[in-house]
Design a protein around this motif. Structure first.
Motif, PDB file in Angstrom:
ATOM      1  N   ALA A 180     -23.166  10.051 -14.098  1.00 18.83           N
ATOM      2  CA  ALA A 180     -23.429  11.288 -14.837  1.00 18.83           C
ATOM      3  C   ALA A 180     -23.489  12.488 -13.899  1.00 18.83           C
ATOM      4  N   LEU A 181     -24.169  12.323 -12.758  1.00 21.42           N
ATOM      5  CA  LEU A 181     -24.303  13.437 -11.815  1.00 21.42           C
ATOM      6  C   LEU A 181     -22.955  13.833 -11.226  1.00 21.42           C
ATOM      7  N   THR A 182     -22.137  12.844 -10.844  1.00 27.35           N
ATOM      8  CA  THR A 182     -20.828  13.165 -10.285  1.00 27.35           C
ATOM      9  C   THR A 182     -19.901  13.754 -11.344  1.00 27.35           C
ATOM     10  N   ALA A 183     -20.049  13.306 -12.605  1.00 28.90           N
ATOM     11  CA  ALA A 183     -19.243  13.896 -13.680  1.00 28.90           C
ATOM     12  C   ALA A 183     -19.568  15.367 -13.868  1.00 28.90           C
ATOM     13  N   LEU A 184     -20.838  15.712 -13.783  1.00 26.21           N
ATOM     14  CA  LEU A 184     -21.237  17.116 -13.916  1.00 26.21           C
ATOM     15  C   LEU A 184     -20.687  17.948 -12.750  1.00 26.21           C
ATOM     16  N   TRP A 185     -20.703  17.364 -11.572  1.00 26.18           N
ATOM     17  CA  TRP A 185     -20.148  18.060 -10.402  1.00 26.18           C
ATOM     18  C   TRP A 185     -18.651  18.324 -10.600  1.00 26.18           C
ATOM     19  N   MET A 186     -17.917  17.293 -11.053  1.00 22.98           N
ATOM     20  CA  MET A 186     -16.476  17.452 -11.235  1.00 22.98           C
ATOM     21  C   MET A 186     -16.167  18.448 -12.355  1.00 22.98           C
ATOM     22  N   ALA A 187     -16.999  18.464 -13.397  1.00 22.66           N
ATOM     23  CA  ALA A 187     -16.806  19.454 -14.457  1.00 22.66           C
ATOM     24  C   ALA A 187     -17.026  20.862 -13.929  1.00 22.66           C
ATOM     25  N   ALA A 188     -18.051  21.018 -13.110  1.00 23.31           N
ATOM     26  CA  ALA A 188     -18.321  22.331 -12.527  1.00 23.31           C
ATOM     27  C   ALA A 188     -17.168  22.768 -11.631  1.00 23.31           C
ATOM     28  N   ALA A 189     -16.591  21.826 -10.880  1.00 19.11           N
ATOM     29  CA  ALA A 189     -15.444  22.157 -10.023  1.00 19.11           C
ATOM     30  C   ALA A 189     -14.232  22.545 -10.864  1.00 19.11           C
ATOM     31  N   THR A 190     -14.029  21.859 -11.987  1.00 20.97           N
ATOM     32  CA  THR A 190     -12.906  22.169 -12.867  1.00 20.97           C
ATOM     33  C   THR A 190     -12.978  23.600 -13.386  1.00 20.97           C
ATOM     34  N   PHE A 191     -14.175  24.057 -13.695  1.00 19.22           N
ATOM     35  CA  PHE A 191     -14.348  25.415 -14.229  1.00 19.22           C
ATOM     36  C   PHE A 191     -14.671  26.439 -13.141  1.00 19.22           C
ATOM     37  N   ASP A 192     -14.378  26.066 -11.862  1.00 19.13           N
ATOM     38  CA  ASP A 192     -14.509  26.985 -10.728  1.00 19.13           C
ATOM     39  C   ASP A 192     -15.911  27.555 -10.598  1.00 19.13           C
ATOM     40  N   VAL A 193     -16.911  26.726 -10.880  1.00 19.71           N
ATOM     41  CA  VAL A 193     -18.296  27.164 -10.741  1.00 19.71           C
ATOM     42  C   VAL A 193     -18.783  26.970  -9.314  1.00 19.71           C
ATOM     43  N   LEU A 194     -18.194  26.006  -8.582  1.00 16.43           N
ATOM     44  CA  LEU A 194     -18.657  25.669  -7.244  1.00 16.43           C
ATOM     45  C   LEU A 194     -17.870  26.431  -6.177  1.00 16.43           C
ATOM     46  N   PRO A 195     -18.476  26.631  -5.023  1.00 23.43           N
ATOM     47  CA  PRO A 195     -17.734  27.250  -3.907  1.00 23.43           C
ATOM     48  C   PRO A 195     -16.601  26.332  -3.457  1.00 23.43           C
ATOM     49  N   VAL A 196     -15.567  26.921  -2.848  1.00 21.08           N
ATOM     50  CA  VAL A 196     -14.440  26.134  -2.351  1.00 21.08           C
ATOM     51  C   VAL A 196     -14.126  26.554  -0.924  1.00 21.08           C
ATOM     52  N   ASP A 197     -13.550  25.618  -0.170  1.00 22.23           N
ATOM     53  CA  ASP A 197     -13.087  25.911   1.186  1.00 22.23           C
ATOM     54  C   ASP A 197     -11.616  26.316   1.128  1.00 22.23           C
ATOM     55  N   GLU A 198     -11.148  26.948   2.189  1.00 21.04           N
ATOM     56  CA  GLU A 198      -9.734  27.254   2.313  1.00 21.04           C
ATOM     57  C   GLU A 198      -8.958  25.950   2.367  1.00 21.04           C
ATOM     58  N   ALA A 199      -7.957  25.806   1.498  1.00 21.61           N
ATOM     59  CA  ALA A 199      -7.265  24.525   1.354  1.00 21.61           C
ATOM     60  C   ALA A 199      -6.419  24.181   2.574  1.00 21.61           C
ATOM     61  N   ASN A 200      -5.653  25.131   3.102  1.00 22.88           N
ATOM     62  CA  ASN A 200      -4.723  24.865   4.199  1.00 22.88           C
ATOM     63  C   ASN A 200      -4.950  25.867   5.325  1.00 22.88           C
ATOM     64  N   PRO A 201      -4.572  25.472   6.539  1.00 22.15           N
ATOM     65  CA  PRO A 201      -4.654  26.446   7.640  1.00 22.15           C
ATOM     66  C   PRO A 201      -3.615  27.553   7.450  1.00 22.15           C
ATOM     67  N   ALA A 202      -3.789  28.621   8.180  1.00 22.80           N
ATOM     68  CA  ALA A 202      -2.826  29.726   8.105  1.00 22.80           C
ATOM     69  C   ALA A 202      -1.480  29.267   8.651  1.00 22.80           C
ATOM     70  N   MET A 203      -0.420  29.706   7.980  1.00 22.88           N
ATOM     71  CA  MET A 203       0.936  29.336   8.402  1.00 22.88           C
ATOM     72  C   MET A 203       1.183  29.878   9.812  1.00 22.88           C
ATOM     73  N   PRO A 204       1.731  29.039  10.709  1.00 24.71           N
ATOM     74  CA  PRO A 204       1.968  29.500  12.086  1.00 24.71           C
ATOM     75  C   PRO A 204       2.979  30.644  12.110  1.00 24.71           C
ATOM     76  N   SER A 205       2.767  31.563  13.031  1.00 28.61           N
ATOM     77  CA  SER A 205       3.642  32.743  13.114  1.00 28.61           C
ATOM     78  C   SER A 205       4.947  32.440  13.843  1.00 28.61           C
ATOM     79  N   ALA A 206       4.947  31.409  14.671  1.00 28.66           N
ATOM     80  CA  ALA A 206       6.164  31.116  15.449  1.00 28.66           C
ATOM     81  C   ALA A 206       6.488  29.635  15.370  1.00 28.66           C
ATOM     82  N   VAL A 207       7.725  29.313  15.061  1.00 32.43           N
ATOM     83  CA  VAL A 207       8.214  27.937  15.068  1.00 32.43           C
ATOM     84  C   VAL A 207       9.445  27.877  15.967  1.00 32.43           C
ATOM     85  N   SER A 208       9.855  26.674  16.272  1.00 37.35           N
ATOM     86  CA  SER A 208      10.976  26.516  17.219  1.00 37.35           C
ATOM     87  C   SER A 208      12.299  26.969  16.616  1.00 37.35           C
TER      88      SER A 208
END
Length: 735
Positions: A180-208
């Protein structure tokens, strides 16, 4: 209050919780089946090797994903046609469809949203909240019932519905609460109630800017085991500026497609890590065994719903309905009832109606709901309670004594206690006495001394009501005639007579089990379910007060058996001993959970005298598992009243009875059961060291003699009957 908190979410959200629990139980099977069906991974294989094999099989591959179960799925485009398949990591070739089955997709959508989109998600979140409240309040109720958290796994006694409800609850409550507790957490995440981290690092500025290197040659991919892989996204074909995106449990990074080096890496933030753990704990995806455990916990919900509903219905049916009852916070008179068989409720309702007749607001409730702070307008509190067993609280008074001891008294609000019982029992009104003593110690004003109603006497109750009315300024003279308990005709099939030669006529009476309908079998009501040690109530002709006899048989034996001795002037015993086979008598059953063998394999010391052997013989008869049972039995003469002599010999042969010790008081030796105990002191001490439990049945004087003997015997071990009784290892059924 706690019971109400537990009851109403279950009643109001029962269907929703059942739907979520059953769908969740089925979904818990999929992680296990997926793990079993997933292609075997290659030991030590790297992501670079896997990517190269899949690329060879599907040149247009865009992404490779590895599920927590180990299943690897590839996604590609072939001539602008999308494709996906489960692949064999050893070859990179397709082995199964990537699509989930229609049943799994439907169940997942139903479990998450009831197939109703966002509205359904809100509903399932409400169901999860209700389940969490049920789990937390249920855990508190189990702890209170058991006498504290330290006795969480102690034996549970009581009627089968309450016992099974508590047994299942204490096993499943952790899994259900966590779900029940984890279901409530996942519901809150679905409705963007919880804080989130940056999903991916910044795209590199230089590639080969280089292309064409095989994944098998890329250092970053070769250093990453497949076992750590979450997913690998390939660069867009022909785009030299694009990169590989690698995700593992440790983070996400970008890999240069020309050099194979890691350009930038980012570890997951705390919210991401926590969210992943929440997902695993809720679904079991990646921990198949845990998922199955959650599924089993979910399967207890239907059973808990049925047993909980039966408990609620029984409690509701056992209480008289009081028209015009007001809520506790506005009542002037609060009447709290402690009852086991239901008769005390009748007296309480009669008092409530009489007080209502004088224009007073009355609240009538179980004593277990005692909550002084809720009685904001109370002018008086009346406690009317029976006593169960050896001075214990009846069912509807559980926990009240402890709360009375800790709750502060209400200023200007007197407390009155009235006890109900049977003076022939040693613990006559003992629980009411304990309540009075506790209330005085806590500082409550008690204008009337404790009064006691013997055998539901209408005259005694009328006298008390007049005294109580005078104290509160109301003219009360209440006549309440208890209704006889609902009974069933029992036909005598056989009898064995003893004791005539020693002036103690005694008989073993065996009755046929009356026909029981399916509902009573399922609910355990009436004669639908009974055990040796339970009580058979007989209402004699010309009286309304039942006499109780301990059962010497259980439902599995196929008959109802009691042992009766004729008492001088005894109305009920006299009538019973005149019965002949074919005659009938009215009777009813009453559970006796305080006098039942526990389910441990530890030895059992059975001590009885005279008719007290009845339930002990029933325990021996039911001992088909050959638990060590030792009987000390006292009677008058071996030729006159040696009850169950032939059965005891048979039970010794088939190992239901481990040891038999007898004492006869009308022989030349004049030996009593407590004398036999003292003679066998060393053997008893050895049994007690092995964890034995003691069960005593018989007259009060005999029980006191046994208690004194056991006190002497146990002293070298630092034990006593009182200490053993507190630990659930010493039980008495006396009369």
């Amino acid at each position: 209050m706690l019971r109400q908190v537990h009851r109403w979410p279950g009643l109001l959200a029962a269907t929703l919780i059942l739907a979520l629990a059953l769908s969740g139980a089925v979904l818990s099977l999929f992680p296990a089946t997926e793990r079993l069906s997933a292609p075997t991974s290659v030991t030590g294989q790297t992501v670079g090797d896997l990517a190269a094999k899949v690329l060879a099989a599907h040149p247009g591959v865009e992404q490779i994903r590895r599920s927590p179960s180990g299943k690897i799925t590839a996604y590609w485009f072939d001539a602008d046609v999308a494709g996906a398949a489960v692949v064999d990591p050893a070859t990179g070739l397709d082995v199964a469809s990537a699509d989930k089955g229609a049943v799994q997709r439907w169940l997942t959508d139903f479990h998450r949203s009831l197939l109703l989109g966002d509205a359904g998600r809100y509903a399932t979140a409400a169901g999860a909240l209700a389940l969490l409240v049920l789990a937390l309040s249920g855990a508190l109720l189990v702890a209170r019932r058991q006498g504290g958290w330290g006795r969480w796994f102690a034996a549970i006694r009581g009627p089968w519905t309450g016992r099974w409800h508590a047994e299942l609850a204490r096993v499943a409550v952790v899994g259900l609460g966590l779900s029940a507790l984890t279901a409530l957490w996942m519901a809150a995440a679905t409705f963007d109630v919880l804080p989130v981290d940056e999903a991916n690092p910044a795209m590199p500025s230089a590639v080969s800017g280089e292309v064409g290197m095989s994944p098998a040659a890329m250092i970053a991919l070769q250093e990453t085991p497949v076992a750590d892989l979450r997913d690998l996204t390939f660069p867009y074909a022909g785009d030299a500026e694009d990169v590989f995106t690698l995700s593992t449990g440790a983070g996400t990074g970008f890999v240069d497609q020309g050099t194979g080096k890691m350009l930038v890496w980012q570890s997951p933030g705390p919210w991401t890590v926590l969210g992943e753990w929440i997902y695993l704990l809720h679904t079991g995806d990646g921990a198949a065994l845990w998922g199955l455990i959650l599924g089993l916990a979910a399967l207890t919900v239907p059973v808990l719903s049925v047993t909980g509903g039966l408990i609620w219905w029984r409690n509701r049916q056992s209480r008289p309905r009081l028209a015009g009852m007001v809520a506790a916070p506005v009542a002037e008179t609060v009447i709290l009832v402690g009852s086991e068989g239901g008769s005390t409720w009748g007296f309480a309702a009669a008092l409530a109606r009489a007080v209502q007749g004088h224009g007073q607001g009355v609240h009538l409730a179980p004593l277990s709901t005692f909550a002084p702070l809720a009685y904001k307008h109370a002018k008086r509190i009346v406690i009317m309670t029976a006593t169960w067993g050896d001075g214990d609280a009846p069912t509807s008074a559980k926990g009240a004594l402890e709360r009375l001891a800790t709750a502060g008294p209400l200023a200007g609000v007197p407390l009155v206690v009235l006890g109900f019982g049977d003076r022939s029992f040693p613990a006559f009104c003992a629980y009411a006495e304990a309540l009075e003593a506790t209330a005085k110690a806590a500082g409550w004003t008690m204008p009337l001394p404790l009064d006691r109603i013997d055998r539901q006497s209408p005259q005694a109750f009328a006298r008390w009501s007049r005294t109580f009315g005078e104290g509160i300024g109301l003219a009360l003279d209440i006549t309440h005639q208890p209704l006889p308990p609902q009974s069933t005709a029992l036909r005598l099939v056989s009898r064995m007579d003893y004791g005539e030669s020693v002036q103690a006529p005694t008989a073993i009476l065996r009755f046929a089990v009356p026909k029981v309908d399916l509902w009573h079998r399922l609910t355990g009501r009436g004669f639908g379910r009974f055990r040796a040690g339970d009580l058979l109530g007989i209402v004699p002709e010309g009286d309304t007060v039942a006499r109780l006899y301990s059962l010497a048989s259980g439902e599995a034996d196929g008959f109802i058996e009691i042992v009766v001795r004729k008492h001088p002037g005894g109305l009920c015993s006299g009538q019973l001993l005149t019965l002949q086979p074919g005659d009938a008598v009215q009777g009813f059953l009453r559970p006796n959970p305080g006098f039942q063998p526990d389910r441990s394999p530890a030895p059992l010391i059975l001590i009885g005298a005279g008719t007290g052997i009845g339930p002990l013989a029933g325990f021996l008869r039911a001992n088909r598992g050959h638990r060590p049972m030792h009987l000390w039995f006292g009677a008058r003469h071996p030729q006159a009243d040696y009850l169950y002599a032939d059965d005891l010999a048979t039970w010794q042969v088939d190992s239901r009875l481990t040891g038999l010790h007898t004492a006869f008081s009308r022989t030349g030796r004049r030996h009593y059961v407590q004398d036999a105990l003292r003679e066998d002191a060393e053997a008893i001490r050895r049994l007690m060291v092995d964890g034995a439990r003691v069960m005593v049945c018989g007259g009060r004087e005999m029980a006191q003699g046994v208690r004194d003997a056991m006190t002497e015997i146990l002293l070298p071990l630092g034990l006593s009957p009182a200490a053993l009784k507190a630990g659930g290892r010493y039980a008495e059924d006396t009369y």
